[in-house]
Design a protein around this motif. Structure first.
Motif, PDB file in Angstrom:
ATOM      1  N   ARG A 778       0.795  -1.229   0.000  1.00 12.25           N
ATOM      2  CA  ARG A 778       0.000   0.000   0.000  1.00 12.25           C
ATOM      3  C   ARG A 778       0.829   1.280   0.000  1.00 12.25           C
ATOM      4  NH1 ARG A 778      -4.043  -3.081   3.521  1.00 12.25           N
ATOM      5  NH2 ARG A 778      -5.830  -3.345   2.135  1.00 12.25           N
ATOM      6  N   ARG A 779       2.145   1.195   0.234  1.00 11.97           N
ATOM      7  CA  ARG A 779       2.992   2.394   0.182  1.00 11.97           C
ATOM      8  C   ARG A 779       3.824   2.472  -1.087  1.00 11.97           C
ATOM      9  NH1 ARG A 779       5.386   3.134   6.353  1.00 11.97           N
ATOM     10  NH2 ARG A 779       3.374   2.999   7.442  1.00 11.97           N
ATOM     11  N   LEU A 780       3.671   1.513  -1.945  1.00  9.36           N
ATOM     12  CA  LEU A 780       4.426   1.498  -3.199  1.00  9.36           C
ATOM     13  C   LEU A 780       3.889   2.594  -4.124  1.00  9.36           C
ATOM     14  CD1 LEU A 780       6.635  -0.115  -4.739  1.00  9.36           C
ATOM     15  CD2 LEU A 780       4.780  -1.457  -5.743  1.00  9.36           C
ATOM     16  N   GLU A 781       4.738   3.567  -4.473  1.00 10.23           N
ATOM     17  CA  GLU A 781       4.287   4.727  -5.243  1.00 10.23           C
ATOM     18  C   GLU A 781       4.581   4.605  -6.733  1.00 10.23           C
ATOM     19  OE1 GLU A 781       5.814   8.298  -3.568  1.00 10.23           O
ATOM     20  OE2 GLU A 781       4.725   8.069  -1.673  1.00 10.23           O
ATOM     21  N   ARG A 782       5.611   3.868  -7.080  1.00  8.35           N
ATOM     22  CA  ARG A 782       5.981   3.770  -8.497  1.00  8.35           C
ATOM     23  C   ARG A 782       6.692   2.456  -8.757  1.00  8.35           C
ATOM     24  NH1 ARG A 782      11.452   4.661  -8.997  1.00  8.35           N
ATOM     25  NH2 ARG A 782      11.242   4.853 -11.252  1.00  8.35           N
ATOM     26  N   LEU A 783       6.720   2.088 -10.020  1.00  2.00           N
ATOM     27  CA  LEU A 783       7.483   0.938 -10.471  1.00  2.00           C
ATOM     28  C   LEU A 783       8.658   1.442 -11.296  1.00  2.00           C
ATOM     29  CD1 LEU A 783       4.559  -1.408 -11.603  1.00  2.00           C
ATOM     30  CD2 LEU A 783       5.795  -1.452  -9.441  1.00  2.00           C
ATOM     31  N   PRO A 784       9.798   0.780 -11.240  1.00  3.14           N
ATOM     32  CA  PRO A 784      10.966   1.288 -11.970  1.00  3.14           C
ATOM     33  C   PRO A 784      10.768   1.237 -13.476  1.00  3.14           C
ATOM     34  CG  PRO A 784      11.394  -0.908 -11.080  1.00  3.14           C
ATOM     35  CD  PRO A 784      10.088  -0.462 -10.500  1.00  3.14           C
ATOM     36  N   ASP A 785      11.419   2.149 -14.192  1.00  3.85           N
ATOM     37  CA  ASP A 785      11.337   2.166 -15.652  1.00  3.85           C
ATOM     38  C   ASP A 785      11.855   0.862 -16.260  1.00  3.85           C
ATOM     39  OD1 ASP A 785      10.286   4.712 -15.600  1.00  3.85           O
ATOM     40  OD2 ASP A 785      12.243   5.690 -15.800  1.00  3.85           O
ATOM     41  N   SER A 786      12.759   0.195 -15.523  1.00  6.58           N
ATOM     42  CA  SER A 786      13.334  -1.050 -16.039  1.00  6.58           C
ATOM     43  C   SER A 786      12.321  -2.181 -16.103  1.00  6.58           C
ATOM     44  CB  SER A 786      14.531  -1.466 -15.182  1.00  6.58           C
ATOM     45  OG  SER A 786      14.114  -1.730 -13.841  1.00  6.58           O
ATOM     46  N   LEU A 787      11.090  -1.945 -15.604  1.00  7.27           N
ATOM     47  CA  LEU A 787      10.047  -2.971 -15.664  1.00  7.27           C
ATOM     48  C   LEU A 787       9.848  -3.468 -17.095  1.00  7.27           C
ATOM     49  CD1 LEU A 787       7.693  -4.338 -13.922  1.00  7.27           C
ATOM     50  CD2 LEU A 787       6.221  -2.605 -14.953  1.00  7.27           C
TER      51      LEU A 787
END
Length: 854
Positions: A778-787
């Protein structure tokens, strides 16, 4: 919220051409949020979930725009039952009306709930519903190209909605007034009806169900239909030899009849669970089916007391498979004299006497016999030749085998697999062995297939029979590898000869006849396997020569629940105190081996529970060559140094006191391939990085959450790791930057790591990753561009990631992605333009996503 029109259009196009899975939701709840979402609809939703049903209840943001989201259409199309809640403001919502039309078009059952409205109100042209439709017919909107005002809904649309309401009014439903305004009672009634209509998952019956239709018809005509005429609950029985197909018939009957009952439960392997002291787990499974709850049961006596309150539930179907003692029926169906009149109980057993003493009347007993000669021929040939008739030159041999097998499906299946691909000389040799055995000696017949195995495969078969039925296939193979053989090759040999099977959950299954045969062989083997306490085993354990030859032990110290054990059979079967006592006696009588205590050099398999007596044993007994250690309710804060872990391949430990795995670096099990921990760990030792053969890690809580704040950098040295599950790590904020070194990872679950704020950029190095679950982070704000580098990724779960604000533009590079779940990602502001490039997405892939307004 906003989404680019191109992305939306592309997404819409891709979904229309994709094939959705058959059943993504069990129930679709059609309702007007302003009227009932926070009251009746949410109560119904939670109750349905408690029964394990997937119910679709859309979120408030779905009401913000006129864009009819594809996830709604997908959910309606996939649901096997629809519940339409007609409230006072229902017809004011175009969402509700569009959904109702789709529901009627789907041809799936609809259960109307009239919430403070009458069915006739849906038909009236005047009144609340009539006025609402009239107002919708007057609404206008501005044409964006011409600027002209035009009707938002043409007359044909309004007429379709009116017809849909008229049809719905004619469907038998439920009114809140009929329950005297008691919404709780109404929820109960609706859930009961849903449970009757929802498509229940079918049990896997048989690869080749030859002759099964005839057996079902005979059962129906001779037992079921005649007894159905009475007003008493039906308690029916199937009796027959082992291997004749009682379980197969019971599963098929369950699949065919479960749709007619609101609550259903198939309890398999009753006799085996009683032998292993795990009957309380079946009680828990039954209780969950009857109540929807998952209440823990610690002893058979406790389970019997709880079940007695619920066994009288109306309209239930319960099947007890493979019962050999009346006590087992009493413990699973206590107070069955008060069963509801519309309920059905079916019990299978090899003993007619057990069934009669359990309450099955003579007229309710079905005596299952073997297959007819024609069906026997078909079954043998399907396994031998992959066709329903014999190859040339094999006709006479096939007839002789059919006669020797006596119509028993299990014998025909096992011998068919044994003879597959072999020449006539081999057939004749096996036939000679078979014909020397009397027809009733089934186990001796089956043992021919066992005798045909090499010694290594025989040991694998015996280990599975004694310890590993129901375990994960890959885990069993790892353990067998550690025992000195080729686990995968040996397991495949057993599969090819139909001596073991693997179900849809990847669990190893073995027919009870084969399992019993294996255990009898194991009991006579020089490599002793003590899988339960018996007088013979107790005597053997007092002999020093036997102690040194023991290969496997399952022993439990259930002293914590001893007061709940009421009978002597429970005491020996569930607690197995005798086994501990005999070890203690043996220790006190014998001269020490290796200088202190007893050294059980050949012991490779150990499953133990608890700690009071285990501690006493560990001070005097050494196990230097353990390959598999399962320790439930471990009482230590770390694994004691007195246990040798150097040869372990699989380690399973649970316990509320366990804080770390081991304290000394020298304890690290360097050959470990699978680690499964259920404990509130506070740290992971740095020496875990030395476990270079580790392939699977599962760490989840035991009563309390895992309090680990960070993973050691050494964790990223696990080059062989393929599957990682770290669940309920409530204080883990980030993963090591070097996490991308785990390049062999295929599955990762960080479910409910509620403090996790970011993922490292090195995540993109995990190019073999197929499934990733970040639900409830629930605190995850973004996923890395390397996804976008994860081109092998098939599925990503992001449900309840309520702080996630955006997805990277590189998401569109995931051309293998089949499913993405964005349910309740309430902070997500937009989808990237590249979303439309996800051409492999199924319609159901984002059925639970929030709506992005165009």
């Amino acid at each position: 919220m906003a989404q680019s029109s191109s992305a939306a259009a592309s997404a819409s196009t891709s979904t229309s051409t994709s094939t959705a899975p058959k059943s993504d939701y069990d129930v679709f709840i059609n309702h007007r949020g302003l009227d009932v979402k926070k009251t009746f609809a949410s109560h119904l939703y939670r109750r349905l979930q408690s029964y394990g049903l997937r119910a679709f209840l859309d979120q408030p943001e779905l009401q913000r725009g006129d864009y009819f989201a594809p996830q709604i259409e997908g959910a309606i199309g996939s649901a096997s039952v629809h519940v339409a809640i007609f409230s006072s403001g229902y017809a004011e919502s175009t969402w509700c009306l569009k959904q109702l039309v789709l529901m009627l078009e789907s041809n799936s059952p609809i259960i109307p709930v009239f919430y403070h409205v009458k069915p006739d109100e849906l038909r009236w042209t005047r009144g609340g519903y009539g006025r609402a439709l009239e107002e919708l017919g007057k609404k206008t909107s501005t044409d964006p190209q011409t600027g002209e005002e035009k009707l938002r809904h043409d007359s044909n649309v309004i007429e379709n909605w009116r017809n849909a309401l008229f049809k719905a009014a004619g469907i038998s439903g439920f009114e809140v007034e009929a329950c005297n305004g008691d919404e709780g009672e109404l929820v109960d009634i609706v859930v009961e009806e849903v449970l009757k209509k929802v498509k229940k998952p079918a049990l896997n019956v048989a690869e080749h169900p030859t002759g099964l239709d005839d057996k079902v018809a005979d059962f129906e005509n001779t037992v079921f239909l005649p007894r159905q005429q009475g007003r008493k609950p039906q308690i029916l029985g199937i009796v027959g030899l082992g291997g004749v197909g009682k379980t197969t018939l019971a599963k098929e009957l369950f699949n065919r009849k479960s749709s007619g009952y609101s609550k259903c439960c198939f309890l398999a392997d009753v006799r085996d669970n009683a032998d292993k002291g795990t009957l309380h787990l079946l009680q828990r499974e039954l209780l969950k089916s009857l109540t929807g709850g998952d209440e823990p049961i610690n002893s058979v006596h406790q389970g019997k007391t709880i079940l007695q309150k619920h066994i009288s539930s109306p309209n239930i179907l319960v099947i007890l498979d493979d019962v050999d003692k009346v006590d087992q029926v009493d413990e699973l169906l206590p107070g069955r004299t008060v069963l509801h009149s519309d309920s059905l109980i079916l019990i299978t057993s090899r003993s007619k006497d057990v069934l009669k003493r359990s309450g099955v009347e003579e007229e309710s007993l079905y005596n299952l016999t073997g297959l007819s000669p024609q069906h026997s021929l078909e079954l043998l040939c399907l396994y031998s030749f992959n066709q329903a008739h014999p190859l040339p030159k094999f006709e006479s041999l096939v007839k002789k085998f059919i006669k020797a097998c006596g119509g028993l499906p299990l014998s025909l299946k096992v011998f068919g697999a044994l003879l597959h691909g072999e020449n006539t000389s081999y057939w004749e040799a096996q036939l000679n062995k078979l014909q020397r055995i009397l027809p009733e000696e089934i186990k001796q017949r089956l043992q021919i297939s066992y005798d045909a195995l090499d010694m290594e495969d025989q040991q694998i078969f015996l280990d599975i029979a004694c310890f590993f039925t129901g375990e994960n296939r890959d885990k069993v193979i790892r353990i067998c590898d550690g025992s000195g053989g080729n686990g995968l090759c040996g397991f495949r040999n057993l599969e090819n000869k139909c001596l073991v099977e693997v179900n849809s959950k990847n669990q190893v299954r073995m027919h009870d006849h084969l399992r019993d045969m294996g255990r009898e062989i194991a009991d006579a083997s020089s490599q002793h396997r003590f899988w339960r306490s018996t007088e013979k085993n107790d005597d053997l354990l007092q002999q020093s020569s036997i102690i040194k030859e023991v290969r496997g032990i399952r022993m439990t110290d259930d002293s914590s629940v001893m007061p709940l054990c009421q009978t002597s059979s429970e005491l020996s079967g569930n607690c197995q105190m005798k086994l501990y006592n005999m070890l203690s006696v043996c220790i006190s009588r014998q001269s020490p081996f290796d200088g202190s205590g007893i050294c059980m050099r050949n012991l490779q398999l150990l499953h133990t529970t608890g700690g009071v007596l285990v501690k006493r044993i560990l001070t005097k007994v050494q196990f230097p060559n353990l390959v598999w250690l399962r320790w439930d309710n471990c009482p230590y804060s770390s694994l004691p140094s007195s246990i040798s872990l150097k040869n372990l391949r699989v380690l399973q430990v649970s316990g509320s006191k366990l804080k770390t795995l081991w304290k000394k670096e020298s304890q690290a099990p360097l050959q470990l391939r699978e680690l499964e921990i259920r404990a509130p760990l506070s740290s992971i030792p740095k020496s875990i990085g030395k476990l270079t053969q580790l392939e699977r890690i599962v760490i989840s809580p035991f009563k309390r959450e895992v309090t680990i704040t960070q993973l050691p950098e050494e964790f990223c040295f696990l080059q062989s790791l393929k599957a990682l599950k770290l669940e309920f790590f409530s204080e883990l904020k980030s993963l090591p930057e070097s996490f991308g070194k785990l390049t062999n990872l295929k599955q990762i679950s960080l479910w409910s790591c509620s403090a996790l704020e970011r993922l490292p950029d090195s995540l993109g190095n995990l190019t073999n990753l197929k499934n990733m679950d970040l639900s409830y982070c629930r605190r995850l704000e973004r996923l890395p561009d390397s996804l976008g580098n994860l081109t092998s990724l098939h599925q990503i779960q992001l449900s309840e990631c309520s702080s996630l604000k955006s997805l990277p533009d590189s998401l569109g590079n995931l051309t293998s992605l089949h499913q993405i779940n964005l349910c309740r990602c309430s902070a997500l502001e937009r989808l990237p333009d590249s979303f439309g490039n996800l051409t492999s997405l199924h319609r159901s892939s984002y059925v639970t996503a929030p709506v992005f307004r165009v």
